[in-house]
Design a protein around this motif. Structure first.
Motif, PDB file in Angstrom:
ATOM      1  N   VAL A   1       4.456  10.701  -1.074  1.00 40.70           N
ATOM      2  CA  VAL A   1       5.538  10.536  -2.048  1.00 40.70           C
ATOM      3  C   VAL A   1       6.658   9.683  -1.465  1.00 40.70           C
ATOM      4  CG1 VAL A   1       7.278  11.747  -3.406  1.00 40.70           C
ATOM      5  CG2 VAL A   1       4.986  12.706  -3.201  1.00 40.70           C
ATOM      6  N   LEU A   2       6.985   9.887  -0.182  1.00 37.20           N
ATOM      7  CA  LEU A   2       8.121   9.196   0.422  1.00 37.20           C
ATOM      8  C   LEU A   2       7.904   7.692   0.495  1.00 37.20           C
ATOM      9  CD1 LEU A   2      10.868   9.318   1.751  1.00 37.20           C
ATOM     10  CD2 LEU A   2       9.749   9.830   3.933  1.00 37.20           C
ATOM     11  N   THR A   3       6.713   7.247   0.883  1.00 41.34           N
ATOM     12  CA  THR A   3       6.481   5.806   0.980  1.00 41.34           C
ATOM     13  C   THR A   3       6.555   5.132  -0.397  1.00 41.34           C
ATOM     14  OG1 THR A   3       4.092   6.254   0.971  1.00 41.34           O
ATOM     15  CG2 THR A   3       5.122   5.859   3.102  1.00 41.34           C
ATOM     16  N   SER A   4       6.066   5.803  -1.418  1.00 42.60           N
ATOM     17  CA  SER A   4       6.212   5.253  -2.770  1.00 42.60           C
ATOM     18  C   SER A   4       7.670   5.192  -3.176  1.00 42.60           C
ATOM     19  CB  SER A   4       5.441   6.108  -3.777  1.00 42.60           C
ATOM     20  OG  SER A   4       4.082   5.778  -3.791  1.00 42.60           O
ATOM     21  N   THR A   5       8.414   6.218  -2.825  1.00 45.80           N
ATOM     22  CA  THR A   5       9.828   6.261  -3.174  1.00 45.80           C
ATOM     23  C   THR A   5      10.572   5.090  -2.544  1.00 45.80           C
ATOM     24  OG1 THR A   5       9.645   8.677  -3.105  1.00 45.80           O
ATOM     25  CG2 THR A   5      11.846   7.757  -3.292  1.00 45.80           C
TER      26      THR A   5
ATOM     27  N   TRP B   1      -5.213  -6.779   0.190  1.00 52.01           N
ATOM     28  CA  TRP B   1      -5.463  -5.685   1.125  1.00 52.01           C
ATOM     29  C   TRP B   1      -4.530  -4.512   0.857  1.00 52.01           C
ATOM     30  CZ3 TRP B   1      -9.911  -5.878   3.300  1.00 52.01           C
ATOM     31  CH2 TRP B   1     -10.485  -7.097   3.619  1.00 52.01           C
ATOM     32  N   GLY B   2      -3.299  -4.802   0.451  1.00 60.07           N
ATOM     33  CA  GLY B   2      -2.361  -3.737   0.158  1.00 60.07           C
ATOM     34  C   GLY B   2      -2.731  -2.913  -1.052  1.00 60.07           C
TER      35      GLY B   2
ATOM     36  N   ALA C   1       0.834  -1.205   0.000  1.00 60.63           N
ATOM     37  CA  ALA C   1       0.000   0.000   0.000  1.00 60.63           C
ATOM     38  C   ALA C   1       0.867   1.253   0.000  1.00 60.63           C
ATOM     39  CB  ALA C   1      -0.919  -0.003   1.224  1.00 60.63           C
ATOM     40  N   GLY C   2       1.953   1.222   0.745  1.00 55.70           N
ATOM     41  CA  GLY C   2       2.832   2.384   0.798  1.00 55.70           C
ATOM     42  C   GLY C   2       3.502   2.669  -0.530  1.00 55.70           C
ATOM     43  N   THR C   3       3.836   1.600  -1.276  1.00 53.93           N
ATOM     44  CA  THR C   3       4.416   1.788  -2.609  1.00 53.93           C
ATOM     45  C   THR C   3       3.397   2.365  -3.578  1.00 53.93           C
ATOM     46  OG1 THR C   3       5.888  -0.099  -2.213  1.00 53.93           O
ATOM     47  CG2 THR C   3       5.622   0.620  -4.493  1.00 53.93           C
ATOM     48  N   ALA C   4       2.144   1.917  -3.447  1.00 56.69           N
ATOM     49  CA  ALA C   4       1.100   2.399  -4.361  1.00 56.69           C
ATOM     50  C   ALA C   4       0.633   3.802  -3.994  1.00 56.69           C
ATOM     51  CB  ALA C   4      -0.083   1.431  -4.345  1.00 56.69           C
ATOM     52  N   ILE C   5       0.334   4.021  -2.711  1.00 58.30           N
ATOM     53  CA  ILE C   5      -0.157   5.348  -2.300  1.00 58.30           C
ATOM     54  C   ILE C   5       1.019   6.302  -2.253  1.00 58.30           C
ATOM     55  CG2 ILE C   5      -1.343   6.685  -0.530  1.00 58.30           C
ATOM     56  CD1 ILE C   5      -2.660   4.181   0.438  1.00 58.30           C
ATOM     57  N   GLY C   6       1.146   7.071  -3.253  1.00 61.06           N
ATOM     58  CA  GLY C   6       2.266   7.994  -3.303  1.00 61.06           C
ATOM     59  C   GLY C   6       1.927   9.182  -4.156  1.00 61.06           C
TER      60      GLY C   6
ATOM     61  N   PHE D   1      -1.238   2.823  -9.155  1.00 60.99           N
ATOM     62  CA  PHE D   1      -1.310   1.552  -8.435  1.00 60.99           C
ATOM     63  C   PHE D   1      -0.030   0.754  -8.679  1.00 60.99           C
ATOM     64  CE2 PHE D   1      -5.704   2.832  -8.884  1.00 60.99           C
ATOM     65  CZ  PHE D   1      -6.275   2.471  -7.673  1.00 60.99           C
ATOM     66  N   GLY D   2       1.074   1.461  -8.776  1.00 58.64           N
ATOM     67  CA  GLY D   2       2.337   0.845  -9.180  1.00 58.64           C
ATOM     68  C   GLY D   2       3.093   0.175  -8.055  1.00 58.64           C
ATOM     69  N   PHE D   3       2.572  -0.957  -7.564  1.00 55.16           N
ATOM     70  CA  PHE D   3       3.276  -1.738  -6.558  1.00 55.16           C
ATOM     71  C   PHE D   3       4.007  -2.920  -7.190  1.00 55.16           C
ATOM     72  CE2 PHE D   3      -1.289  -2.884  -6.630  1.00 55.16           C
ATOM     73  CZ  PHE D   3      -1.191  -4.144  -7.195  1.00 55.16           C
ATOM     74  N   GLN D   4       4.012  -3.014  -8.516  1.00 57.69           N
ATOM     75  CA  GLN D   4       4.502  -4.209  -9.189  1.00 57.69           C
ATOM     76  C   GLN D   4       6.013  -4.402  -9.089  1.00 57.69           C
ATOM     77  OE1 GLN D   4       2.312  -2.085 -10.380  1.00 57.69           O
ATOM     78  NE2 GLN D   4       0.492  -3.200 -11.031  1.00 57.69           N
TER      79      GLN D   4
END
Length: 397
Positions: A283-287, A217-218, A11-16, A191-194
């Motif tokens: 932004v930071l969690t996605s980064t 869930w993520g 979720a942190g990677t996607a929500i950014g 939704f870029g958690f791939q």
């Protein structure tokens, strides 16, 4: 607790950057059509997660896409997968460094220029990436839970300022297929958690049930957060700053402008800091998530890159340079990443699944839904649509 950590990483990677990019990108669509577009994209992204996890589980361990290509198909697939994974990660990292720096300079009285802020952001990120994945996981959990908490506080606080009878529910301009094609790659990238499939496969010791739950869930948490956040941001700006909202319908605003407008609308110093915090944390969690995936992938390219600190430098420096040199790199990089992501998360894995089935038939599926031909057609069709959309954006817009 490991499942919670995995959910937070997904979720942190996607929500950014999507927290800021989606209100800008979807403003002209209105809340209803924009929410439907996000819902459809989430469904495809979850299916893509199962597809890529299936390949990692069949391989017996988490492997970057290039290594999966070599395992199931050969050198050509290895080169295609490796090249696209690197292009995707560098594009996303460039966008996130740009977005992080833009968020910093949006603070009233912040003493550094954009270029210096970008260097500071990349430098601090590098220090975090030098830590072990367990420590990065703990740090990311703190950021993610803080981000969700602050988002909830902001949403509750601004609900009293929303005029529910005057929300931009319908489309704000005459839409055509070209408008959807412009928005689609950005929504898909949000939704870029791939990029962390292989990392989490190894982290969970190839546990298919934990992986499925983590990615369901993520990925669901970002969908809910995006719909709520986009509705609130568009609703507030539509009523309180119609000039800026009109600019949003043309996707011609910067990250900092949105944050500054929300701070001004709130009229509270506390809300000012909370709004800045959610933008920065998003932004930071996605980064962090993208950096983990990129560093792991870089380590497979050359023996010298297996040295962790060298891999960290090789990941951050090119992305920082692009962010400094390309004007308005935020939306541009996200849109370009959407095209790359559709190939590496949808089309190439579909080909590798075909190769695996042909080589190992009859084979038991870890995730039986992937046997359904309708599901496979949806995945391929969506991937081709995103690629065609971005090619149109590059050559005809």
């Amino acid at each position: 607790m490991k499942l919670l950590g995995c959910i937070c990483l997904v979720a942190g990677t996607a929500i950014g950057a999507g927290m800021i990019a989606l209100p800008i990108t979807l403003a002209k669509f209105g809340l209803l059509l924009g929410s439907l577009l996000m819902l459809g994209t989430w469904a495809v992204c979850y299916l893509s997660a199962l597809l890529n996890l299936e390949l990692n589980l069949r391989a017996g361990k988490g492997l970057p896409l290039g290594a999966l290509g070599m395992h199931f198909s050969g050198k050509k697939s290895y080169l295609a997968g490796s090249t696209n994974l690197l292009l995707l990660c560098y594009s996303l990292l460039c966008a996130y460094i740009y977005g992080g720096a833009s968020t910093l300079v949006s603070i009233n009285g912040f003493p550094l220029s954009f270029n210096h802020s970008a260097c500071l952001y990349a430098g601090c990120l590098g220090l975090v990436m030098l830590c072990s994945i367990q420590k990065v996981d703990l740090f990311n959990r703190f950021l993610f839970l803080g981000k969700i908490s602050v988002t909830g506080i902001i949403l509750l606080a601004v609900l009293f300022q929303l005029d529910f009878s005057n929300l931009p529910v319908g489309t704000q301009a005459t839409l055509n297929l070209k408008d959807i094609n412009v928005a689609l790659p950005v929504v898909f990238t949000s939704f870029g958690f791939q990029v962390i499939f292989h990392t989490l496969t190894n982290y969970t010791n190839n546990d298919p049930i934990m992986l499925k739950r983590a990615f369901f869930w993520g990925s669901l948490v970002p969908l809910i957060a995006y719909i709520a956040w986009t509705s609130v941001v568009c609703g507030l700006i539509y009523v309180h700053n119609p000039i800026l909202f009109e600019k949003m319908t043309f996707s011609s605003v910067e990250v900092g402008e949105i944050l500054q407008a929300l701070c001004h609308i709130s009229g509270s110093q506390i809300m000012h800091y909370l709004t800045w915090t959610i933008g920065f944390f998003a932004v930071l969690t996605s980064t962090i998530g993208v950096s983990l995936g990129l560093i792991d992938a870089i380590k497979t390219k050359h023996p010298i890159l297996k040295v962790h600190w060298i891999a960290v430098i090789a990941a951050l420096i090119p992305a920082l340079c692009i962010a400094l040199l390309v004007p308005n790199a935020f939306i541009k990089a996200l849109s370009f990443a959407g095209m790359i992501l559709s190939f590496m998360a949808l089309l190439l894995p579909m080909y590798l699944l075909y190769c695996s089935n042909r080589a190992d038939a009859p084979l038991t599926y870890w995730y039986p839904i992937l046997k359904n031909p309708i599901v496979l057609v949806i995945i391929v069709g969506y991937g081709l649509w995103v690629i065609a959309s971005e090619l149109q954006n590059i050559f005809f817009c």
